[in-house]
Write an enzyme that holds these catalytic residues in place. Structure first.
Site, PDB file in Angstrom:
ATOM      1  N   CYS A  75      18.795  17.869 138.126  1.00 43.07           N
ATOM      2  CA  CYS A  75      18.891  19.275 137.747  1.00 43.07           C
ATOM      3  C   CYS A  75      20.074  20.061 138.343  1.00 43.07           C
ATOM      4  CB  CYS A  75      17.569  19.827 138.282  1.00 43.07           C
ATOM      5  SG  CYS A  75      16.988  21.330 137.702  1.00 43.07           S
TER       6      CYS A  75
ATOM      7  N   CYS B 227      13.700  27.651 143.687  1.00 41.50           N
ATOM      8  CA  CYS B 227      13.124  26.661 144.604  1.00 41.50           C
ATOM      9  C   CYS B 227      14.191  26.224 145.615  1.00 41.50           C
ATOM     10  CB  CYS B 227      12.613  25.452 143.830  1.00 41.50           C
ATOM     11  SG  CYS B 227      11.351  25.906 142.630  1.00 41.50           S
TER      12      CYS B 227
ATOM     13  N   SER C 173       5.332  20.691 138.393  1.00 43.06           N
ATOM     14  CA  SER C 173       6.126  20.348 139.574  1.00 43.06           C
ATOM     15  C   SER C 173       5.352  20.832 140.789  1.00 43.06           C
ATOM     16  CB  SER C 173       7.499  21.039 139.507  1.00 43.06           C
ATOM     17  OG  SER C 173       8.247  20.496 138.464  1.00 43.06           O
ATOM     18  N   LEU C 174       4.606  19.921 141.385  1.00 40.04           N
ATOM     19  CA  LEU C 174       3.720  20.329 142.472  1.00 40.04           C
ATOM     20  C   LEU C 174       4.444  20.301 143.829  1.00 40.04           C
ATOM     21  CD1 LEU C 174       0.752  21.230 142.835  1.00 40.04           C
ATOM     22  CD2 LEU C 174       0.230  18.863 143.448  1.00 40.04           C
TER      23      LEU C 174
ATOM     24  N   SER D 292       7.780  20.940 131.467  1.00 41.14           N
ATOM     25  CA  SER D 292       7.612  20.872 132.916  1.00 41.14           C
ATOM     26  C   SER D 292       7.713  22.277 133.499  1.00 41.14           C
ATOM     27  CB  SER D 292       8.719  19.986 133.503  1.00 41.14           C
ATOM     28  OG  SER D 292       8.658  19.988 134.902  1.00 41.14           O
TER      29      SER D 292
ATOM     30  N   GLU E  12      23.201  21.720 130.960  1.00 42.04           N
ATOM     31  CA  GLU E  12      23.286  20.266 130.893  1.00 42.04           C
ATOM     32  C   GLU E  12      22.035  19.608 130.348  1.00 42.04           C
ATOM     33  OE1 GLU E  12      24.487  20.173 135.101  1.00 42.04           O
ATOM     34  OE2 GLU E  12      22.588  19.150 135.425  1.00 42.04           O
TER      35      GLU E  12
ATOM     36  N   ASN F 190      16.824  13.957 145.563  1.00 40.72           N
ATOM     37  CA  ASN F 190      18.214  13.581 145.320  1.00 40.72           C
ATOM     38  C   ASN F 190      19.104  14.567 146.081  1.00 40.72           C
ATOM     39  OD1 ASN F 190      20.284  12.233 144.105  1.00 40.72           O
ATOM     40  ND2 ASN F 190      20.017  13.165 142.089  1.00 40.72           N
TER      41      ASN F 190
HETATM   42  N1  SAH Z   1      11.669  24.457 136.102  1.00 37.30           N
HETATM   43  C1  SAH Z   1      10.890  23.377 135.674  1.00 37.30           C
HETATM   44  C2  SAH Z   1      11.637  22.331 134.886  1.00 37.30           C
HETATM   45  C3  SAH Z   1      13.000  21.977 135.350  1.00 37.30           C
HETATM   46  S1  SAH Z   1      13.171  21.233 136.946  1.00 37.30           S
HETATM   47  C4  SAH Z   1      10.196  22.731 136.863  1.00 37.30           C
HETATM   48  O1  SAH Z   1      10.525  23.055 138.001  1.00 37.30           O
HETATM   49  O2  SAH Z   1       9.298  21.924 136.615  1.00 37.30           O
HETATM   50  C5  SAH Z   1      12.778  19.552 136.610  1.00 37.30           C
HETATM   51  C6  SAH Z   1      12.451  18.724 137.838  1.00 37.30           C
HETATM   52  O3  SAH Z   1      13.634  18.426 138.612  1.00 37.30           O
HETATM   53  C7  SAH Z   1      11.469  19.423 138.755  1.00 37.30           C
HETATM   54  O4  SAH Z   1      10.342  18.620 139.003  1.00 37.30           O
HETATM   55  C8  SAH Z   1      12.316  19.642 139.980  1.00 37.30           C
HETATM   56  O5  SAH Z   1      11.520  19.709 141.080  1.00 37.30           O
HETATM   57  C9  SAH Z   1      13.262  18.447 139.966  1.00 37.30           C
HETATM   58  N2  SAH Z   1      14.401  18.595 140.899  1.00 37.30           N
HETATM   59  C10 SAH Z   1      15.048  19.724 141.254  1.00 37.30           C
HETATM   60  N3  SAH Z   1      15.992  19.448 142.197  1.00 37.30           N
HETATM   61  C11 SAH Z   1      15.929  18.116 142.439  1.00 37.30           C
HETATM   62  C12 SAH Z   1      16.630  17.233 143.322  1.00 37.30           C
HETATM   63  N4  SAH Z   1      17.593  17.666 144.103  1.00 37.30           N
HETATM   64  N5  SAH Z   1      16.275  15.910 143.320  1.00 37.30           N
HETATM   65  C13 SAH Z   1      15.315  15.454 142.483  1.00 37.30           C
HETATM   66  N6  SAH Z   1      14.622  16.234 141.647  1.00 37.30           N
HETATM   67  C14 SAH Z   1      14.922  17.569 141.623  1.00 37.30           C
HETATM   68 FE1  SF4 Z   2      12.490  25.485 140.623  1.00 45.18          FE
HETATM   69 FE2  SF4 Z   2      12.531  24.177 138.253  1.00 45.18          FE
HETATM   70 FE3  SF4 Z   2      13.808  26.547 138.559  1.00 45.18          FE
HETATM   71 FE4  SF4 Z   2      14.759  24.386 139.775  1.00 45.18          FE
HETATM   72  S1  SF4 Z   2      14.626  24.698 137.597  1.00 45.18           S
HETATM   73  S2  SF4 Z   2      14.517  26.462 140.669  1.00 45.18           S
HETATM   74  S3  SF4 Z   2      12.872  23.276 140.276  1.00 45.18           S
HETATM   75  S4  SF4 Z   2      11.619  26.172 138.723  1.00 45.18           S
END
Ligand code: SAH
Ligand code: SF4
Length: 358
Positions: free
Chosen positions: A345, A125, A226-227, A203, A88, A302
């Site tokens: 995401c 994550c 993404s901290l 990111s 997506e 979210n």
């Molecule tokens: N893998 C990379 C890029 C894709 S994720 C990363 O983790 O940075 C992009 C962003 O969407 C990340 O900051 C992630 O933490 C956030 N994200 C994932 N699940 C989410 C949710 N349920 N609500 C809001 N943001 C979310």
């Molecule tokens: Fe973590 Fe980014 Fe992968 Fe989602 S897309 S599992 S936030 S690293």
């Protein structure tokens, strides 16, 4: 033999495959500027070459499977690939075009396109739907770039309009670095999408060794981290990658990353109720970012079905932001654009594939 995708190649690579090399520029223009449907339509190529290209290559790696439009104007696309897998992307209109009385453009329209780099993700994550579904495969350069090319074409976004790209959809871009690097090159090419690397943000969940590699490539892209947590104990729980690359290693990698003097590294901080939304965390964040030209983006978590985490209270997020600003750290709160179309995401994909209607 299945056909190769010609948009997997950078213009330089294509110039080495197809001689004379200026053909590469012509092919790029037909595909990216004139949006032709077949090699047959590439009228300035010799007939023999068109026939040869037709037998060897294609340039349609993605098809639109679903589009959902949010009341705030953002649009979420689910694309299907040739192997049937889906990814997506989201189009976020940032600024509307303003036209003056005599028809002149006063304000240019601005857009951000959020794209995916993998089908699924290995990082896993705890809060992320994409991570929950596991990893299927990397996207090819063509599959990455086609997300933007198709969205621009479908929305009539003209060539000279400002488009920012954020690799914040599905997947971990630094876990697919070679293909992402090619995609950045193709995005930036003036004969392709002509989007400067300074408008492209990668990111990452914090793969420190890959941040170093990306820095060495000197692509000129912006970096977002993404901290989400300020101490290793919590970050280990939220993001398993932290066990391999802890907060200190991420911060060190960021400090060594080359960035344009006028730009900043973005730190994304997903705020989750009663977990990381307190002022003590804000204080720790300020000290972690000391010495870095940083900008913090607070994101409301979210919630999705089955998630154990909760959306924070607005007041908590605003207080967190005020603390950072008062201590000299730039901080914005990300608008929850597209909440009604499940813009975070992995959420549209999840809903479509599990037939769960909301
Ligand atoms: N893998 C990379 C890029 C894709 S994720 C990363 O983790 O940075 C992009 C962003 O969407 C990340 O900051 C992630 O933490 C956030 N994200 C994932 N699940 C989410 C949710 N349920 N609500 C809001 N943001 C979310
Ligand atoms: Fe973590 Fe980014 Fe992968 Fe989602 S897309 S599992 S936030 S690293």
């Amino acid at each position: 033999m299945s056909k190769l995708c010609i948009t997997d190649y950078t213009k330089e690579e294509l110039g080495n495959i197809i001689r004379p090399s200026f053909r590469a520029k012509q092919i790029y223009e037909w595909i990216y500027k004139k949006h032709v449907k077949s090699f047959e339509d590439m009228k300035n190529l010799p007939k023999d070459l068109r026939t040869e290209l037709e037998t060897k290559y294609h340039f349609q790696p993605l098809k639109i499977s679903t589009v959902e439009e949010s009341i705030d104007g953002s649009k979420k696309y689910l694309f299907s690939m040739l192997d049937g897998k889906t990814v997506e992307s989201v189009l976020l209109p940032m600024k509307k075009e303003k036209i003056g009385k005599s028809g002149e453009v006063i304000t240019q329209a601005k857009y951000t396109v959020c794209i995916s780099s993998q089908v699924g993700c290995k990082i896993g994550c705890a809060f992320c739907l994409t991570g929950k579904s596991g990893f299927l495969r990397n996207l090819t350069p063509a599959e990455i770039t086609a997300q933007v090319a198709i969205i621009k074409r479908e929305n009539g976004i003209r060539e000279n309009r400002r488009v920012n790209i954020v690799f914040m959809g599905m997947g971990e871009p630094l876990d697919n670095l070679e293909n992402v690097k090619k995609a950045v090159n193709i995005f930036s090419d003036p004969d392709a999408l002509a989007i400067s690397p300074r408008r492209q943000t990668i990111s990452t969940s914090g793969l420190s060794s890959q941040i170093k590699k990306l820095g060495e490539m000197n692509l000129g892209v912006l970096l977002a981290i993404s901290l989400h947590a300020v101490d290793d104990e919590l970050r280990d729980k939220l993001m398993p990658i932290n066990k391999a690359y802890n907060i200190k290693s991420v911060i060190d990698a960021v400090k060594a990353f080359p960035i344009d003097a006028r730009k900043k590294v973005m730190f994304e901080y997903l705020v989750m109720k009663d977990l990381n939304d307190d002022i003590k965390s804000a204080k720790k964040l300020v000290s972690l970012l000391n010495g870095i030209k940083a900008k913090v983006n607070l994101i409301f978590f979210n919630p999705h079905s089955g998630s154990e985490f909760k959306r924070p209270e607005v007041k908590k997020v605003v207080d967190f932001q005020s603390y950072l600003i008062n201590h000299g750290v730039l901080c914005t709160i990300r608008e929850s654009k597209g909440l009604d179309i499940s813009a975070a995401c992995g959420q549209l994909k999840d809903r479509k594939e599990n037939n769960e209607h909301s």
